[in-house]
Write a protein that holds these residues in place. Structure first.
Motif, PDB file in Angstrom:
ATOM      1  N   UNK A  86      15.674  -2.576  -1.899  1.00 32.64           N
ATOM      2  CA  UNK A  86      15.073  -1.706  -1.691  1.00 32.64           C
ATOM      3  C   UNK A  86      14.344  -3.157  -0.767  1.00 32.64           C
ATOM      4  N   UNK A  87      13.367  -2.328   0.482  1.00 34.52           N
ATOM      5  CA  UNK A  87      12.211  -3.197   0.885  1.00 34.52           C
ATOM      6  C   UNK A  87      11.302  -3.633   0.392  1.00 34.52           C
ATOM      7  N   UNK A  88      10.096  -3.720   0.230  1.00 34.42           N
ATOM      8  CA  UNK A  88       8.893  -4.104   0.315  1.00 34.42           C
ATOM      9  C   UNK A  88       7.946  -4.880   1.083  1.00 34.42           C
ATOM     10  N   UNK A  89       6.816  -4.404   1.751  1.00 32.43           N
ATOM     11  CA  UNK A  89       6.774  -5.422   2.520  1.00 32.43           C
ATOM     12  C   UNK A  89       5.231  -5.681   1.953  1.00 32.43           C
ATOM     13  N   UNK A  90       4.870  -6.920   1.692  1.00 29.09           N
ATOM     14  CA  UNK A  90       3.726  -7.114   1.716  1.00 29.09           C
ATOM     15  C   UNK A  90       2.730  -7.989   2.004  1.00 29.09           C
ATOM     16  N   UNK A  91       3.613  -7.851   3.345  1.00 25.98           N
ATOM     17  CA  UNK A  91       2.005  -8.345   4.344  1.00 25.98           C
ATOM     18  C   UNK A  91       1.256  -7.279   5.000  1.00 25.98           C
ATOM     19  N   UNK A  92      -0.025  -7.996   5.520  1.00 35.41           N
ATOM     20  CA  UNK A  92      -0.726  -6.866   5.870  1.00 35.41           C
ATOM     21  C   UNK A  92      -0.627  -6.425   8.059  1.00 35.41           C
ATOM     22  N   UNK A  93      -0.172  -5.597   7.604  1.00 32.33           N
ATOM     23  CA  UNK A  93       1.503  -4.951   9.420  1.00 32.33           C
ATOM     24  C   UNK A  93       0.749  -3.822   9.260  1.00 32.33           C
ATOM     25  N   UNK A  94       1.152  -2.961  10.690  1.00 30.45           N
ATOM     26  CA  UNK A  94       0.797  -2.396  11.833  1.00 30.45           C
ATOM     27  C   UNK A  94       1.075  -1.233  10.811  1.00 30.45           C
ATOM     28  N   UNK A 111      15.323   1.975   0.401  1.00 28.97           N
ATOM     29  CA  UNK A 111      14.432   2.599  -0.054  1.00 28.97           C
ATOM     30  C   UNK A 111      13.225   1.481   0.920  1.00 28.97           C
ATOM     31  N   UNK A 112      12.426   1.641   1.460  1.00 29.18           N
ATOM     32  CA  UNK A 112      11.050   0.849   1.737  1.00 29.18           C
ATOM     33  C   UNK A 112       9.482   1.283   1.142  1.00 29.18           C
ATOM     34  N   UNK A 113       8.641   0.491   1.529  1.00 32.66           N
ATOM     35  CA  UNK A 113       7.237   0.345   0.574  1.00 32.66           C
ATOM     36  C   UNK A 113       6.188  -0.928   1.651  1.00 32.66           C
ATOM     37  N   UNK A 114       5.317  -0.308   1.609  1.00 32.10           N
ATOM     38  CA  UNK A 114       4.534  -0.983   2.051  1.00 32.10           C
ATOM     39  C   UNK A 114       3.526  -1.168   0.245  1.00 32.10           C
ATOM     40  N   UNK A 115       3.519  -2.516   0.811  1.00 30.93           N
ATOM     41  CA  UNK A 115       3.061  -2.726  -0.586  1.00 30.93           C
ATOM     42  C   UNK A 115       1.355  -4.100  -0.587  1.00 30.93           C
ATOM     43  N   UNK A 116       0.872  -3.580   0.213  1.00 29.25           N
ATOM     44  CA  UNK A 116      -0.468  -4.931   0.612  1.00 29.25           C
ATOM     45  C   UNK A 116      -1.091  -5.266  -0.727  1.00 29.25           C
ATOM     46  N   UNK A 117      -1.120  -6.337  -1.028  1.00 27.68           N
ATOM     47  CA  UNK A 117      -2.980  -6.336  -2.054  1.00 27.68           C
ATOM     48  C   UNK A 117      -4.006  -6.657  -1.264  1.00 27.68           C
ATOM     49  N   UNK A 118      -5.386  -5.938  -1.982  1.00 30.21           N
ATOM     50  CA  UNK A 118      -6.476  -6.540  -1.534  1.00 30.21           C
ATOM     51  C   UNK A 118      -7.399  -7.359  -3.140  1.00 30.21           C
ATOM     52  N   UNK A 126      -3.237 -15.270 -10.030  1.00 31.46           N
ATOM     53  CA  UNK A 126      -3.642 -14.681 -12.023  1.00 31.46           C
ATOM     54  C   UNK A 126      -2.533 -13.669 -11.837  1.00 31.46           C
ATOM     55  N   UNK A 127      -2.715 -12.475 -11.328  1.00 29.79           N
ATOM     56  CA  UNK A 127      -1.483 -10.479 -11.695  1.00 29.79           C
ATOM     57  C   UNK A 127      -2.924 -10.152 -11.255  1.00 29.79           C
ATOM     58  N   UNK A 128      -3.942 -10.116 -11.345  1.00 22.47           N
ATOM     59  CA  UNK A 128      -4.897  -9.446 -11.150  1.00 22.47           C
ATOM     60  C   UNK A 128      -4.952  -8.741 -10.126  1.00 22.47           C
ATOM     61  N   UNK A 129      -4.863  -8.787  -9.005  1.00 19.80           N
ATOM     62  CA  UNK A 129      -5.375  -8.765  -7.966  1.00 19.80           C
ATOM     63  C   UNK A 129      -4.465  -6.373  -7.707  1.00 19.80           C
ATOM     64  N   UNK A 130      -5.162  -6.282  -6.889  1.00 19.59           N
ATOM     65  CA  UNK A 130      -4.779  -5.199  -6.275  1.00 19.59           C
ATOM     66  C   UNK A 130      -3.517  -4.723  -5.525  1.00 19.59           C
ATOM     67  N   UNK A 131      -3.146  -3.757  -5.640  1.00 24.62           N
ATOM     68  CA  UNK A 131      -2.185  -3.811  -5.225  1.00 24.62           C
ATOM     69  C   UNK A 131      -1.764  -2.049  -4.012  1.00 24.62           C
ATOM     70  N   UNK A 132      -1.501  -1.538  -3.316  1.00 24.79           N
ATOM     71  CA  UNK A 132      -1.413  -0.776  -2.525  1.00 24.79           C
ATOM     72  C   UNK A 132      -0.277   0.066  -2.011  1.00 24.79           C
TER      73      UNK A 132
END
Length: 321
Positions: A86-94, A111-118, A126-132
């Motif tokens: 599984x590749x999980x892309x957490x960068x802010x990307x195109x 498997x591929x996932x784009x999962x940036x945070x905000x 603290x592990x309290x960030x939001x993830x898409x």
């Protein structure tokens, strides 16, 4: 499941720290050996290369500063991709770029996932960030335990690439909020208002926002430190503009924001802290926009708790089926 994490910078170091803190079998890699050594001292494993990481780990997370950096790393790892990876892309990307690279991963059986945070570095810590997360539902279910370890509110956004669209959309909104907060604070000072009172008026009113309640504080402190720089803002709103252009949406505000940050970079340098975009107005007016009692950097006082999936409004019945 063994997890590899590539990119231990301002955001990646905090996200991977949450994995390590919560007992995940973690291998790390970064060009900065000091960052890697600090993780190894805390119990992480060291990967000698990205290739080795893809070979040895089940899920590989990238959190890198640009699409070009992600591409360079992925080109090294792709020969080692196979079924179960599984590749999980957490960068802010195109969106287009993550779809292109993701298609190569999927073609090899992975498997591929784009999962940036905000939500800011203070919440990533603290592990309290939001993830898409953009991917098929089956893959989402596989990675959800990792996502709920790194973040509090997890949103499955749809197919691969959808999370990246929403990430640059929300970063555009944050940038617009930042610029308007800067203008409001400078006008308040110019009009003779007390800035502490102005901050509270904005906070308790219809004019408040997440950006005001965080970035306005470090602006007023004078540190302007949110661990984010002008070049990164320019990248993010540039990516948002590309999404709009592909969809033939004639934006009006974002092009102005791009001009503002291009000017800020020309004046102060691309690595200047992004809230210091207010310096353009401070320089123009001769005003000092600082006030006592505000923190030099933000901290998250929300206790760390296991994350959960956020169900979009109106889709509760669909999720229950």
């Amino acid at each position: 499941m063994k997890v590899g994490f590539i990119g231990l910078g301002n955001v990646g170091g905090k996200l991977s720290g949450s994995l390590l803190r919560n007992g995940i079998d973690l291998t790390v890699h970064d060009l900065n050996e000091e960052l890697v050594n600090a993780f190894v001292e805390r119990g992480a494993k060291r990967a000698e290369s990205a290739v080795q990481m893809m070979r040895d780990c089940d899920a590989i997370i990238t959190c890198l500063p640009s699409p070009a950096a992600s591409d360079a790393v992925m080109q090294q790892m792709l020969p080692e991709v196979g079924p179960g990876k599984i590749w999980m892309e957490m960068s802010t990307t195109d969106e287009a770029e993550v779809k292109r690279l993701g298609a190569e991963v999927i073609a090899r059986g992975g498997a591929a996932v784009d999962c940036p945070v905000s939500g800011g570095c203070h919440r990533a810590a603290t592990g309290n960030i939001s993830i898409f997360a953009g991917c098929d539902r089956a893959t989402f279910e596989r990675i959800l335990p990792f996502l709920t370890t790194m973040g509090r509110r997890i949103l499955h956004t749809g197919e691969l690439g959808s999370a990246s669209v929403l990430k640059v959309l929300t970063n555009y909104l944050a940038t617009a909020n930042l610029v308007t907060c800067c203008e409001a604070l400078v006008v308040a000072r110019a009009a003779g208002m007390d800035l502490n009172t102005a901050y509270e008026a904005m906070k308790i009113s219809s004019g408040t926002s997440f950006v005001h309640e965080t970035e306005s504080q470090v602006i007023l402190n004078g540190s302007r430190d949110i661990s984010f720089t002008m070049d990164l803002v320019k990248k993010d709103i540039g990516l948002f503009q590309e999404v709009a252009d592909r969809a033939d949406v004639p934006l009006e505000i974002n092009p102005v924001l791009i001009d503002i940050f291009n000017d800020g970079i020309a004046r102060y340098g691309e690595r200047e802290l992004s809230p210091n975009i207010i310096r353009r107005l401070e320089d123009a007016t001769g005003l000092d926009i600082r006030a006592p009692g505000f923190p030099a950097e933000m901290s998250d006082d929300e206790p760390e708790e296991p994350g959960y999936e956020v169900i979009p409004q109106g889709k509760e019945l669909e999720a229950a089926e």
